[in-house]
Design a protein around this motif. Structure first.
Motif, PDB file in Angstrom:
ATOM      1  N   ARG A  32      -5.507  -8.948  -7.501  1.00 44.20           N
ATOM      2  CA  ARG A  32      -5.088  -7.672  -6.912  1.00 44.20           C
ATOM      3  C   ARG A  32      -3.688  -7.292  -7.383  1.00 44.20           C
ATOM      4  NH1 ARG A  32      -4.982  -7.992  -0.839  1.00 44.20           N
ATOM      5  NH2 ARG A  32      -4.152  -5.879  -1.174  1.00 44.20           N
ATOM      6  N   ALA A  33      -2.814  -8.266  -7.444  1.00 48.36           N
ATOM      7  CA  ALA A  33      -1.451  -7.989  -7.901  1.00 48.36           C
ATOM      8  C   ALA A  33      -1.443  -7.538  -9.361  1.00 48.36           C
ATOM      9  CB  ALA A  33      -0.582  -9.224  -7.721  1.00 48.36           C
TER      10      ALA A  33
ATOM     11  N   SER B 149       0.814  -1.217   0.000  1.00 51.30           N
ATOM     12  CA  SER B 149       0.000   0.000   0.000  1.00 51.30           C
ATOM     13  C   SER B 149       0.844   1.262   0.000  1.00 51.30           C
ATOM     14  CB  SER B 149      -0.931   0.013   1.212  1.00 51.30           C
ATOM     15  OG  SER B 149      -0.181   0.088   2.418  1.00 51.30           O
ATOM     16  N   ASP B 150       2.115   1.190   0.373  1.00 55.22           N
ATOM     17  CA  ASP B 150       2.977   2.379   0.364  1.00 55.22           C
ATOM     18  C   ASP B 150       3.409   2.742  -1.048  1.00 55.22           C
ATOM     19  OD1 ASP B 150       2.864   3.085   2.990  1.00 55.22           O
ATOM     20  OD2 ASP B 150       4.733   2.110   3.582  1.00 55.22           O
ATOM     21  N   TYR B 151       4.019   1.783  -1.752  1.00 48.47           N
ATOM     22  CA  TYR B 151       4.494   2.014  -3.107  1.00 48.47           C
ATOM     23  C   TYR B 151       4.196   0.786  -3.960  1.00 48.47           C
ATOM     24  CZ  TYR B 151       7.249   5.639  -0.792  1.00 48.47           C
ATOM     25  OH  TYR B 151       7.647   6.706  -0.028  1.00 48.47           O
ATOM     26  N   MET B 152       4.095   1.024  -5.260  1.00 52.47           N
ATOM     27  CA  MET B 152       3.921  -0.077  -6.204  1.00 52.47           C
ATOM     28  C   MET B 152       5.270  -0.751  -6.452  1.00 52.47           C
ATOM     29  SD  MET B 152       4.229  -1.180  -9.549  1.00 52.47           S
ATOM     30  CE  MET B 152       4.455   0.272 -10.526  1.00 52.47           C
ATOM     31  N   SER B 153       5.352  -2.068  -6.185  1.00 58.59           N
ATOM     32  CA  SER B 153       6.604  -2.802  -6.353  1.00 58.59           C
ATOM     33  C   SER B 153       6.285  -4.218  -6.845  1.00 58.59           C
ATOM     34  CB  SER B 153       7.389  -2.857  -5.040  1.00 58.59           C
ATOM     35  OG  SER B 153       8.506  -3.697  -5.148  1.00 58.59           O
ATOM     36  N   VAL B 154       6.786  -4.572  -8.021  1.00 56.08           N
ATOM     37  CA  VAL B 154       6.584  -5.921  -8.562  1.00 56.08           C
ATOM     38  C   VAL B 154       7.289  -6.948  -7.692  1.00 56.08           C
ATOM     39  CG1 VAL B 154       7.030  -7.413 -10.545  1.00 56.08           C
ATOM     40  CG2 VAL B 154       6.279  -5.053 -10.908  1.00 56.08           C
ATOM     41  N   ASP B 155       8.488  -6.638  -7.232  1.00 53.45           N
ATOM     42  CA  ASP B 155       9.244  -7.590  -6.407  1.00 53.45           C
ATOM     43  C   ASP B 155       8.525  -7.866  -5.091  1.00 53.45           C
ATOM     44  OD1 ASP B 155      11.198  -7.698  -8.348  1.00 53.45           O
ATOM     45  OD2 ASP B 155      12.397  -6.103  -7.447  1.00 53.45           O
ATOM     46  N   LEU B 156       7.977  -6.847  -4.476  1.00 51.88           N
ATOM     47  CA  LEU B 156       7.272  -7.051  -3.214  1.00 51.88           C
ATOM     48  C   LEU B 156       6.006  -7.878  -3.422  1.00 51.88           C
ATOM     49  CD1 LEU B 156       7.225  -6.418  -0.207  1.00 51.88           C
ATOM     50  CD2 LEU B 156       5.989  -4.305  -0.729  1.00 51.88           C
ATOM     51  N   TRP B 157       5.293  -7.654  -4.523  1.00 50.44           N
ATOM     52  CA  TRP B 157       4.117  -8.469  -4.819  1.00 50.44           C
ATOM     53  C   TRP B 157       4.510  -9.931  -5.073  1.00 50.44           C
ATOM     54  CZ3 TRP B 157      -0.762  -8.033  -3.906  1.00 50.44           C
ATOM     55  CH2 TRP B 157      -1.385  -6.783  -3.833  1.00 50.44           C
ATOM     56  N   CYS B 158       5.584 -10.146  -5.779  1.00 51.81           N
ATOM     57  CA  CYS B 158       6.031 -11.524  -6.025  1.00 51.81           C
ATOM     58  C   CYS B 158       6.410 -12.217  -4.722  1.00 51.81           C
ATOM     59  CB  CYS B 158       7.212 -11.529  -6.994  1.00 51.81           C
ATOM     60  SG  CYS B 158       6.775 -11.066  -8.689  1.00 51.81           S
ATOM     61  N   ASP B 159       7.088 -11.509  -3.805  1.00 50.01           N
ATOM     62  CA  ASP B 159       7.395 -12.091  -2.502  1.00 50.01           C
ATOM     63  C   ASP B 159       6.120 -12.436  -1.739  1.00 50.01           C
ATOM     64  OD1 ASP B 159      10.028 -11.773  -3.097  1.00 50.01           O
ATOM     65  OD2 ASP B 159      10.394 -10.118  -1.710  1.00 50.01           O
ATOM     66  N   TYR B 160       5.158 -11.567  -1.809  1.00 44.71           N
ATOM     67  CA  TYR B 160       3.889 -11.790  -1.119  1.00 44.71           C
ATOM     68  C   TYR B 160       3.198 -13.029  -1.680  1.00 44.71           C
ATOM     69  CZ  TYR B 160      -0.616 -10.460   1.010  1.00 44.71           C
ATOM     70  OH  TYR B 160      -1.772 -10.430   1.752  1.00 44.71           O
TER      71      TYR B 160
END
Length: 824
Positions: free
Chosen positions: A177-178, A138-149
């Motif tokens: 959502r991703a 929710s802070d910033y858009m990040s593909v890497d963070l979504w993949c980790d999630y």
């Protein structure tokens, strides 16, 4: 970015490293025990020193954060030091403290989630870690963070691992959502698509072979994912097409998986693929510029070019939003970027949840921008947010540091506007909004801003708005007047505050109160012409609203005040050497005697000796007249002072009048001779009076321009006829020397051969006052009479008889010019 290895206690890690080191580094063979003891002691000493230094650093950082909790860099250093020391409890608290003040970067969220997963990967810790990922995305858009999630949920959630109905539904919702958040990312969005396809393909193997319908349904789901991904422009588009063809070949729908042609694919798939490929090629050069930009300014400019040249023109809100998010992830503290982004969201989505969330993020990243807080409050009002949420946001804004106090005023007024609209609507009772909240907002604004906005229009605006609401919604006339009185205590020397107060009283129908305000303020001293304006305003007020007796009273009070102000202004202007305004506008007229008195140029043309003699005779006559008259008594000092002031005022007026005429005369002379290509000329002045004699010596650049000037002879210039004749300096000098009884003057050594002329200019009478005529450039009309004409040279031989006969009609001496002038 966090490391992938397991985070363990720093002390146990160091012990294992020490033991391994001792095994590798063998001690001295002669005395192995002594050698090993000395090495272990030195290493333990170094470890203890490092540990003490680390603790001292942590304590210093804690002190800095206690004194300044808003220091971003100190927060980052403190978290790194705690993570290095392995103090997990303090580390978690430090991260929470920083997250409450600043948004964390995607890398910091990834580190935090992985550390929590390492410490506790049990089923009980699963919701807590998922919350960390939710906060991070929710802070910033990040593909890497979504993949980790996504990977974390697939690995640690039992329901997802077992592909139960609940787990599949949860995973699909998370994947969708991703894709909404980062699936359109040109560079990295394909990673999320690949994870989604792999998850759906894995479900196929869990379906019973006998359930052909369910299996076919799952295959179609995977096919739809391929079709959706092929319709999106991203850098891995061609590889996605190859993977799709291979997958369809495995399903038996394509005969040759390596066929690069698109003939075997469905027509709608080919159409969306070609369109996506065309969009990708159209944006490829701008995307390449973004990835290769060397500086932040260049990269931000490239983002904006891609945004406005391509995405805004294409008009897809999802693509525009994803590009804004990409830019914000790189430039999170760019106020202009956030303002542009939130303005677009306001126009496009209006009351959607995404607008409120974006403003929340914007104010966390750029809390010093007052306009963002104002828009945030308006967005919450459009979304019909609760009074509690509005109040929370308002209180947060007051804790920020803005660049100017007008920004604070704008936030206060926006909050008051919202409360006014709510209290006037039907939802006021439900939200428990009453006027006391508005009064509290205005009181806080006045207390905070009054010391900084004293005697400004901003503070007047605040109090006038407050007083109007006190009367309309508070139904309290006394309280409204109290607001105005509090303003006068702060801005009593501001004429606009009194005028606004009076206008408000008149508007409410309280004429007598308005009159009493005039009586209070008419004698005050306001800057500029404010005092006179307030007096005249009172007279207009009485004409429109008062009786004849009240008008007479106002005139009786105002007239002495106006006279006093006028006298004061005259004294100030006299001290500064500036004529009074009424005298500048209406110069005193000459008496009839002065108008009829003839003026003669002979007074100005008198030689110096005669001038001195005349002045002496006038002085003697004046003294005799003074002796013959009886001596009068001395006038009062005030009358003498007033007389001196009047004389000085008249003198200043005459100077001002003369300067204005001089400027006008200069402009007209410049326009008259601008096309004559003059090289130099001098205007003759009287040696003692310094007044113009109406004569000028002029040098032209060539004979052609001299001839052109001679053609202007006898023309009218400023109401007078000009005499322009060719001058012979040698003959004029000869006559001048003879006329002065042989008094020779030093010669000139100018040997230039320049065509010369002599201009007799008398545009006005000598009394008109061209005393200080000064033309800039090469146009000069003033030199003393005894200065020799330009081009005169003592080395020049007397003119020949032939030359004298040739120019007998043209050359004129000064005496001849003077006689011509007297005749004209």
């Amino acid at each position: 970015m966090a490391d992938s290895e397991t985070l363990v206690s720093a002390q146990s890690t160091s012990l294992e490293e020490d033991s391994n080191t001792n095994d590798v580094l063998m001690p001295d063979a002669k005395n192995p025990t002594q050698g090993s003891d000395s090495d272990s002691e030195s290493e333990s000493d170094s470890d203890s020193e490092d540990e003490s230094q680390a603790k001292a650093q942590i304590e210093a950082l804690e002190t800095q954060l206690y004194n300044n909790p808003s220091d971003y860099d100190t927060h980052v250093q403190y978290i790194k030091a705690l993570r290095k020391q392995g103090e997990l409890e303090k580390l978690s608290q430090a991260r929470e403290a920083m997250s409450s003040v600043f948004p964390l970067t995607p890398d910091m969220w990834r580190e935090w989630a992985k550390d929590q997963t390492t410490v506790s990967s049990s089923l009980e810790a699963l919701p807590q870690i998922e919350k960390l990922y939710e906060r991070g995305v929710s802070d910033y858009m990040s593909v890497d963070l979504w993949c980790d999630y996504l990977n974390f949920v697939q690995e640690h959630d039992p329901s997802v691992k077992e592909c139960s109905a609940v787990g599949i539904s949860k995973a699909r919702n998370l994947f969708e959502r991703a894709l909404t958040a980062a699936g359109l990312h040109v560079d990295g969005g394909h990673h999320i698509w690949e994870l989604y396809r792999e998850f759906e393909q894995a479900i196929i193997f869990t379906i019973d072979e006998t359930d052909s319908a369910a299996k076919e349904k799952q295959i179609q789901r995977v096919r739809n994912l391929f079709h959706r991904q092929l319709s999106i422009p991203h850098t891995d588009l061609k590889s996605t097409l190859a993977a799709y063809q291979a997958w369809e070949a495995d399903q038996g729908h394509l005969s040759n998986a390596n066929n690069k042609e698109l003939d075997d694919l469905p027509s709608h798939v080919v159409s969306v693929y070609q369109k996506a490929l065309e969009m990708l090629n159209d944006r490829a050069h701008l995307e390449e510029n973004i990835s290769k930009s060397n500086t932040d300014s260049e990269k931000l400019q490239d983002f904006m070019l891609l945004l406005w040249l391509k995405e805004h023109s294409f008009g897809d809100p999802a693509r525009i939003q994803i590009l804004y998010e990409r830019a914000i992830a790189v430039f999170p503290v760019s106020a202009d970027l956030w303002l542009d982004y939130t303005q677009y969201l306001d126009k496009t989505f209006k009351t959607a949840r995404i607008v409120r969330d974006s403003y929340y993020r914007a104010t966390r990243n750029c809390p010093w921008v007052g306009e963002l807080w104002v828009r945030y409050l308006l967005a919450l009002e459009r979304c019909h947010a609760s009074e509690e949420e509005l109040s929370t946001v308002f209180e947060r804004s007051l804790l920020c540091t803005f660049s100017g106090f007008d920004e604070y005023l704008n936030v206060f007024l926006t909050r008051a506007d919202g409360l006014r609209r709510r209290i006037s609507s039907s939802t006021a009772v439900k939200d428990e909004v009453d006027y006391t909240i508005i009064r509290d907002v205005f009181q806080r604004a006045s207390d905070y801003l009054s010391p900084h906005l004293k005697n400004t229009e901003s503070l007047l605006r605040l109090h006038s708005y407050w007083a109007r609401l006190e009367l309309k919604y508070g139904k309290d006339l006394t309280a409204a007047r109290g607001v105005w009185e509090s303003l006068l205590k702060i801005c009593g020397s501001m004429m606009e505050a009194w005028q606004a107060y009076i206008a408000w009283e008149i508007e409410t129908g309280n004429i007598n109160e308005g009159r009493s305000l005039y009586k209070r303020c008419y004698s005050k001293r306001f800057p500029g012409t404010g005092s006179e304006d307030i007096c005249h305003s009172w007279l207009r007020f009485e004409r429109e609203y008062g009786s004849l007796e009240e008008f007479d009273i106002a005139v009786q009070k105002v007239s002495p005040r106006l006279q006093e102000l006028q006298l004061f202004r005259s004294q100030q202007e006299s001290k500064n050497g500036i004529p009074a305004a009424n005298e500048r506008e209406n110069p005193p007229k000459k008496s009839a005697r002065e108008k009829r008195k003839p003026t003669s140029h002979l007074v100005e043309e008198q030689p110096p000796a005669k001038h001195h003699k005349s002045a002496a005779q006038n002085s003697n006559k004046k003294n005799q007249n003074d002796k013959s008259q009886p001596r009068q008594s001395a006038e009062p000092s005030e009358a003498a002072e007033l007389k001196n002031k009047n004389a000085e005022r008249a003198k200043n007026q005459e100077i001002d009048k003369s300067s204005k005429k001089s400027i006008q005369f200069n402009d007209q002379c410049t326009a008259f001779v601008s096309n004559l290509n003059l090289q130099a000329f001098r205007l003759l002045k009287d040696k003692f009076t310094r007044k113009s004699r109406g004569l000028a010596y002029v040098d032209f650049s060539d004979d052609a321009h001299l001839a052109a000037a001679l053609q202007k002879n006898k023309q009218i210039f400023m109401g007078k006829k000009l005499s322009i004749l060719k001058s012979d300096p040698k003959q004029g000098r000869k006559k001048e020397v003879a006329g002065r009884s042989g008094r020779a003057e030093p010669g000139r050594t100018d040997t230039r051969e320049i065509p010369k002329g002599k201009i007799d200019i008398q545009p006005q009478s000598p009394t008109s006052g061209h005393d200080d005529v000064q033309l800039k450039g090469r146009n000069t009309f003033a030199v003393p009479r005894n200065v020799k004409p330009l081009g005169w040279s003592s080395r020049s031989a007397p003119p020949s008889d032939a030359a004298n006969e040739q120019e007998a009609d043209n050359p004129k001496s000064n005496d001849e010019f003077r006689k011509m002038l007297m005749k004209s």
